[in-house]
Design an enzyme around this catalytic site. Structure first.
Site, PDB file in Angstrom:
ATOM      1  CG  HIS A 467      38.952  27.666  34.132  1.00 31.25           C
ATOM      2  ND1 HIS A 467      39.363  26.446  33.660  1.00 31.25           N
ATOM      3  CD2 HIS A 467      39.781  28.579  33.566  1.00 31.25           C
ATOM      4  CE1 HIS A 467      40.386  26.618  32.836  1.00 31.25           C
ATOM      5  NE2 HIS A 467      40.664  27.908  32.756  1.00 31.25           N
ATOM      6  CD  GLU A 468      39.066  32.317  33.478  1.00 27.50           C
ATOM      7  OE1 GLU A 468      40.244  32.641  33.719  1.00 27.50           O
ATOM      8  OE2 GLU A 468      38.751  31.652  32.470  1.00 27.50           O
ATOM      9  CG  HIS A 471      43.794  30.650  35.309  1.00 28.27           C
ATOM     10  ND1 HIS A 471      44.864  29.842  35.013  1.00 28.27           N
ATOM     11  CD2 HIS A 471      42.869  30.396  34.345  1.00 28.27           C
ATOM     12  CE1 HIS A 471      44.601  29.142  33.917  1.00 28.27           C
ATOM     13  NE2 HIS A 471      43.399  29.458  33.492  1.00 28.27           N
ATOM     14  CG  HIS A 474      49.150  29.602  39.365  1.00 25.58           C
ATOM     15  ND1 HIS A 474      49.255  29.000  38.143  1.00 25.58           N
ATOM     16  CD2 HIS A 474      50.303  29.307  40.008  1.00 25.58           C
ATOM     17  CE1 HIS A 474      50.420  28.370  38.060  1.00 25.58           C
ATOM     18  NE2 HIS A 474      51.079  28.550  39.173  1.00 25.58           N
TER      19      HIS A 474
END
Ligand SMILES: [Zn+2]
Length: 677
Positions: A467-468, A471, A474
């Site tokens: 998940h991290e 990010h 991105h």
């Protein structure tokens, strides 16, 4: 005094010179950087030339760069490696920073220039990104009242003052109510079913008050395990009812009038600024765009999830009948869900951990990033770090060009806050011919290695890392001109797409085969275990979906969808009306959700609760595309990077998404993944 924060960062890739920074450097650095940023703003407003996009909007976006770098170093440290001194400095400098940004917001000369450009934008030849930036800067002023006449401005400030007081009061009341209750247990039999750790914690609470026995409170770490495991139904009822009655007991901590006042003031504020409702105001800067869209999205999902939820509820009811329970009540839900889950899956989290050695999982996530986006991660020790445990990487692309600095900080320690997050020390931007690359970081609190064992992650920690890292991608792959539109600077209900999307790879055999190997035997993870993880992840998903939707619909109802707030007299009746389509359990008359709904009345989630489900719909819909084409399909991945990851907030998210997916997202993939259809 030599202050490394104020000098040019003379380090590889101009990374923050952590080893040279001392606490006493921060305050002088902030002072000087704020002064510098003020001068930069003054230079814009004092410019005698006609306002242009370049000399005003662009100049504004690139102003305060030094301050941004110092702030990011400081506040990231305050989260990941803080101490009393840093916390004290934070309290001192935070007001300086808010004063500085308030001053910009109230700077009429600056707004005049911005408005002039905004009003004449059709005559300018602006790129899409420039138009977005102009819109963002203009709205940053007008959404705070810059376009109002003086008396309306005064009224707006009055409303804002009252709103912040009311939110504060709401939170204080809720806290007081949470703290006012405790369940004191003397008979150990009443703790039947609780895990040892929960019992110990309860015992410790009692001991702190010089009491024998055990104490259960309404704090989550105490309340949730009790509701999940305690066999004693009467006690579950007692504590659940106490929890649900918080700030709804007609005493001095009652939040009913505060709720009514808040929704009235928010509505007034929105009207004053020219919006129909508070939800219209909020959603203007969201991917969902309008309340109508949020409602149709929610109701569509509701219609599809409800039959599944009702089926699951029946299953749960049948299961509880063994204990002689005819009607399942709110205080039975968590308890029987957990029991049924155990019976159906008996998933032993410990058995999974040997397959997820941290180093293997890191390799895995890097390999996946390589297969999808051609990224290479090279560990380097020349990059300065704030703690010896931090890992530092140089990220390059297939042609060897430098893409990003990547920091990873995995283990808990004193001075690091809980949870996991992605952040950055420097954003990406372009100026002249320079594409200045970002410095991205992820911070986690994972299981530490011991003397005999390496760090072995729980499955939950594995998905957290993915998940991290999503990010982080991105941030790393950002390729925009303006810093304030770069990377994760996107609308709120869009920011979880890359992160949640990446979690999907954790459940795929093709991906797990790359890294999920037993740390001692090197044997690949058994797929029946993976299948179990998958199934248990969507266990009772219908009920969960209905619950999330009920909160989202209640939120929307309070902020416009339920009609004018002046007409509302009873918080409880109003809430029940909003809940009418989503409730499975019988109502508890002495309970109220709204008076404890801190997300929307204390925190910043008003008209935003829907985003949780929205983000799931998005990631499932996007991953469906990968599944259709192959989860390592280069073309799909390249398209995702080109249309979404690299674009940041340069265009409206729905436009970006449609460019990637060829259509608007819909809930089908989520419903399928969750086993609801
Ligand atoms: Zn996230």
């Amino acid at each position: 005094m030599n202050n490394p924060l104020l000098e040019k960062f003379n380090t590889p890739h101009s990374t923050a010179p952590f080893s040279k920074i001392k606490n006493e450097h921060f305050k002088p650095a902030f002072k000087e950087a704020i002064a510098l940023a003020k001068t930069e703003i003054d230079n814009i407003t004092n410019n005698q030339e006609t306002p242009t996009f370049e000399n005003t909007i662009e100049a504004l976006d690139f102003s305060g760069y030094k301050l941004d770098r110092i702030s990011s170093v400081f506040f990231n440290l305050n989260s990941a490696e803080t101490n009393d001194e840093i916390q004290k400095i934070a309290q001192e400098v935070s007001p300086w920073l808010s004063e500085f940004s308030n001053d910009i917001g109230l700077n009429e000369l600056l707004f005049e220039r911005v408005k002039l450009i905004y009003d004449n934008q059709d005559s300018l030849e602006l790129s899409t990104e420039q138009k977005t930036l102009l819109d963002k800067k203009y709205k940053g002023f007008t959404r705070n009242g810059a376009n109002l006449n003086d008396s309306d401005k005064e009224q707006l400030r009055e409303i804002d003052k009252n709103l912040s007081k009311l939110s504060l009061q709401f939170g204080e009341n809720l806290l007081a109510e949470t703290n006012a209750y405790e369940l004191y247990i003397k008979d150990e039999n009443q703790l039947d079913g609780l895990p040892d750790g929960t019992k110990e914690a309860a015992h410790l609470l009692a001991k702190q008050q010089q009491k024998e026995g055990w104490i259960i409170t309404l704090d989550y770490p105490s309340y949730i395990p009790f509701m999940t495991y305690a066999k004693d139904r009467k006690l579950r009822e007692e504590i659940s009812t106490a929890f649900g009655a918080r700030a709804f007991q007609g005493n001095k901590n009652d939040n009913q009038n505060i709720v009514l006042d808040i929704v009235k003031l928010r509505n007034e504020r929105a009207n004053l600024l020219g919006y129909k409702t508070h939800a219209h105001f909020v959603l203007e800067e969201r991917m969902a765009e309008t309340p109508e869209k949020v409602l149709s999205f929610s109701n569509e999902l509701l219609a599809k999830a409800k039959p599944a939820a009702e089926r699951e509820f029946k299953q749960l009811t049948e299961f509880a009948k063994k204990d002689g329970i005819e009607q399942l009540q709110k205080w039975d839900g968590a308890y029987y869900s957990e029991k049924l889950k155990k019976e159906l899956f008996d998933l032993d989290q410990e058995a999974l951990k040997p397959y997820f050695k941290l180093e293997n999982v890191i390799d895995g996530v890097f390999t996946i990033a390589g297969k999808l986006f051609d990224l290479q991660f090279r560990k380097v020790n020349t990059i300065d770090k704030y703690h010896e445990e931090v890992l530092t990487y140089e990220v390059t692309n297939s042609t060897g060009d430098f893409v990003s600095v990547f920091y990873a900080d995995f283990f808990p320690r004193k001075g690091k806050r809980n949870g996991a997050w992605m952040t950055s020390y420097k954003s990406q931007w372009k100026k002249n011919d320079d594409n200045s690359r970002p410095h991205v970081s992820i911070v986690c609190n994972f299981t530490k290695p011991t003397e005999t064992k390496p760090s072995l992650l729980t499955f939950n920690e594995v998905t957290t890392l993915f998940h991290e890292f999503g990010h982080a991608l991105h941030g790393m792959l950002a390729n925009t001109t303006y810093p304030s539109l770069s990377g994760t600077s996107v609308y709120w209900d869009f920011v979880e797409l890359p992160s949640q999307l990446l979690e999907n790879w954790c459940y795929e055999k093709e991906a797990l085969d790359l890294f999920a190997k037993h740390y001692e035997t090197n044997e690949p993870i058994p797929m029946d275990l993976v299948q179990k993880i998958k199934e248990s992840a969507s266990f009772l998903e219908g009920i969960q979906t209905l619950r999330q939707l009920s909160f989202g619909l209640l939120d929307m109802s309070w902020h416009g969808a339920g009609g004018p707030p002046e007409a509302i007299t009873s918080v409880k009746d109003y809430e029940n009306k909003a809940f009418s389509e989503t409730q499975l359990y019988p109502d508890v008359a002495e309970n109220c959700m709204s008076t404890a709904f801190a997300h929307i009345f204390q925190g910043g989630y008003s008209s935003g609760y829907y985003s949780y489900k929205w983000a799931e719909v998005l990631d499932a819909d996007a991953f469906e595309y990968f599944k259709e084409t192959g989860i390592f399909n280069k073309e799909t991945a390249t398209k995702f990077a080109a249309t979404i990851l690299s674009k940041g907030g340069t265009e409206k998210p729905m436009i970006l998404y449609k460019r990637f997916r060829g259509k608007e997202p819909n809930a089908d993939a989520l419903l399928k993944r969750a086993g609801l259809v």
